[in-house]
Scaffold this active site. Structure first.
Site, short mmCIF file in Angstrom:
data_model
loop_
_atom_site.label_atom_id
_atom_site.label_comp_id
_atom_site.label_asym_id
_atom_site.label_seq_id
_atom_site.Cartn_x
_atom_site.Cartn_y
_atom_site.Cartn_z
N GLY A 160 0.74 -1.24 -0.11
CA GLY A 160 -0.01 -0.21 0.04
C GLY A 160 0.77 1.24 0.06
O GLY A 160 0.27 2.33 -0.23
N ASP A 174 3.48 2.56 -1.86
CA ASP A 174 4.24 2.07 -3.39
C ASP A 174 5.48 2.59 -3.46
O ASP A 174 6.44 1.79 -3.77
CB ASP A 174 3.24 2.72 -4.62
CG ASP A 174 1.77 2.30 -4.42
OD1 ASP A 174 1.31 1.59 -3.51
OD2 ASP A 174 0.95 2.56 -5.54
N GLU A 209 -5.99 12.89 -1.34
CA GLU A 209 -5.04 11.39 -1.00
C GLU A 209 -4.05 11.52 0.20
O GLU A 209 -4.01 10.77 0.74
CB GLU A 209 -4.52 10.94 -2.24
CG GLU A 209 -4.29 9.56 -2.35
CD GLU A 209 -3.60 9.12 -3.59
OE1 GLU A 209 -3.27 7.86 -3.81
OE2 GLU A 209 -3.58 10.12 -4.69
#
Length: 447
Positions: free
Chosen positions: A177, A179, A418
């Site tokens: 998760g 990256d 995000e």
């Protein structure tokens, strides 16, 4: 420019709107622009937020994800919708011909952290504060979802718990998760894309205002070469942990696995399921995972580190994942206090220049800190939520409240980024991000 802070009521209304606007009916996409599909661990956090709007809809979210579970037990990291404009899409993954992939959906061929039982536990608890109808709905679903989630945990225990160090093995940085975290710089250095890497055109840089916020092209070449390796191994569980050029024991995923195993065992007890052998399995896996996290912890600082399974080297890259032992109670009290002091101190969440006092993905004092690039410095609301949630469950009520309040400060502009620039609070990456909206709702309605 940073937008004004919204009132809690307005913020809750906007968070609910994000989840409703991103809802396709069967699933809530991760975000409307950049991520128009279902991501495994996003879906878990999204379901937690949905439970405050409609318990039935929260149940549907996890049900949709579980319907894409592979026959061997793996829950894939992406369940694709009909939307286009995302790369790598289902054709690049090539899972359609893989026998363990269900025929009615298109998925990726890797997994993500096992937070689903944690989400199910949270949904049941939320329902119990609502109506009797919601309680019955949530508890009935928990009984039905229990065995698929057990199979998912069994798959991880059988195929991904490293015999050498006990940590959960990941075969792609995307499985973590996180990256492009600095955690993976050294392991990715072993990945040398072959000359037969199929050509591609990136689309992820088109969905953000500043492409420099995203991973580099060289990083993407490595990401896609690993997919090629896994695809050529037909995604067979035994083959991928042998053939992938990227094989790492992940302390963060292992800590979450310990938490999730205990939650799933607790749900079995509460539901009076007659599965004593399976509950014993879960308790044993949780204990082994905690032991592995503790074993891979620095005895002086308490920082936990990943293990590169290609060569047995212990990573000494310190990121947010170094605080994994705090999530799963892996350390003795003295070392835990030392680690907690580090987390809340001036090198991390207590850095005096932070806009909100929650943990950044990399310390601002680290030479490699990048305030704008994905997992190399920005603050992620979902990570702030995860730590605050763990603090609450561990009985650290005041610290949990502080992190909740600071997390709400981070997202209070209502853009639901995000991730965020740590010093200015500027939203980065994709906005109207579903899991950011979801954890905002949980912060606003609990504790």
């Amino acid at each position: 420019m940073r937008l004004p802070r919204l009132s809690p009521t307005t913020l809750a209304d906007r968070a609910a709107t994000v989840l409703r606007d991103n809802d396709t009916g069967a699933l809530v996409t991760a975000s409307p622009k950049l991520y128009p599909h279902m991501w495994s661990w996003d879906a878990a956090f999204i379901a937690i937020g949905l439970a405050y709007l409609d318990v039935r809809r929260a149940v549907t979210e996890l049900d949709t994800l579980l319907s894409a579970q592979w026959s061997d037990g793996m829950i894939p990291h992406i369940v694709f919708t009909e939307a286009t404009g995302y790369f790598p899409g289902p054709d690049r993954w090539g899972t359609d011909a893989v026998p363990q992939c269900p025929p009615h959906v298109r998925t990726s061929g890797i997994c993500q952290p096992p937070v689903h039982a944690i989400a199910l536990r949270r949904i049941v608890d939320t329902a119990r504060r609502a109506s009797q109808a919601d309680v019955e709905l949530a508890e009935t679903f928990a009984t039905r979802a229990w065995r698929p989630l057990y199979r998912w945990h069994r798959w991880l225990a059988r195929h991904r718990m490293s015999e050498s160090c006990g940590l959960i093995t990941i075969v792609h940085g995307w499985e973590s998760g996180m990256d492009n975290s600095p955690r993976w710089d050294s392991p990715y250095a072993h990945v040398r894309p072959g000359p037969d890497l199929p050509p591609y055109v990136r689309l992820d840089t088109l969905g953000v205002e500043d492409p420099d916020e995203r991973p580099s092209d060289d990083e993407y070449d490595r990401y896609l070469w690993i997919i090629e390796q896994l695809r050529r191994a037909d995604y067979a569980p035994e083959a991928v942990v042998t053939n992938s050029d990227f094989r790492v024991g992940d302390v963060f995923t292992t800590a979450l696995f310990a938490m999730a195993c205990d939650d799933l065992a607790d749900l079995a007890h509460e539901s009076s399921l007659e599965v004593p052998g399976k509950v014993a399995d879960l308790r044993a896996w949780a204990a082994r995972a905690r032991e592995a996290v503790a074993h891979n912890t620095d005895p002086d600082t308490g920082f936990a580190y990943d293990r590169d399974l290609r060569n047995g080297d212990t990573s000494k890259t310190t990121t947010i994942a170094a605080f994994s032992p705090l999530l799963c109670s892996a350390l003795p009290d003295r070392l835990e206090r030392r680690l907690l002091e580090e987390l809340t101190g001036p090198g991390w969440a207590g850095h005096p220049e932070l806009h909100a006092a929650v943990v950044p993905s990399v310390s601002p004092n680290d030479p490699g800190f990048d305030a704008r690039r994905y997992w190399r410095g920005p603050q992620w609301p979902v990570m702030a939520w995860l730590f605050s949630f763990a603090f609450h469950r561990r009985g650290w009520a005041e610290l949990a409240r502080q992190w909740r309040d600071q997390g709400l400060r981070l997202v209070s502009d209502g853009s639901f980024g995000e991730y965020y620039e740590p010093f200015t609070g500027e939203p980065l990456g994709s906005t109207q991000q579903s899991w950011t909206a979801a954890v905002t709702l949980d912060w606003l309605h609990s504790w």
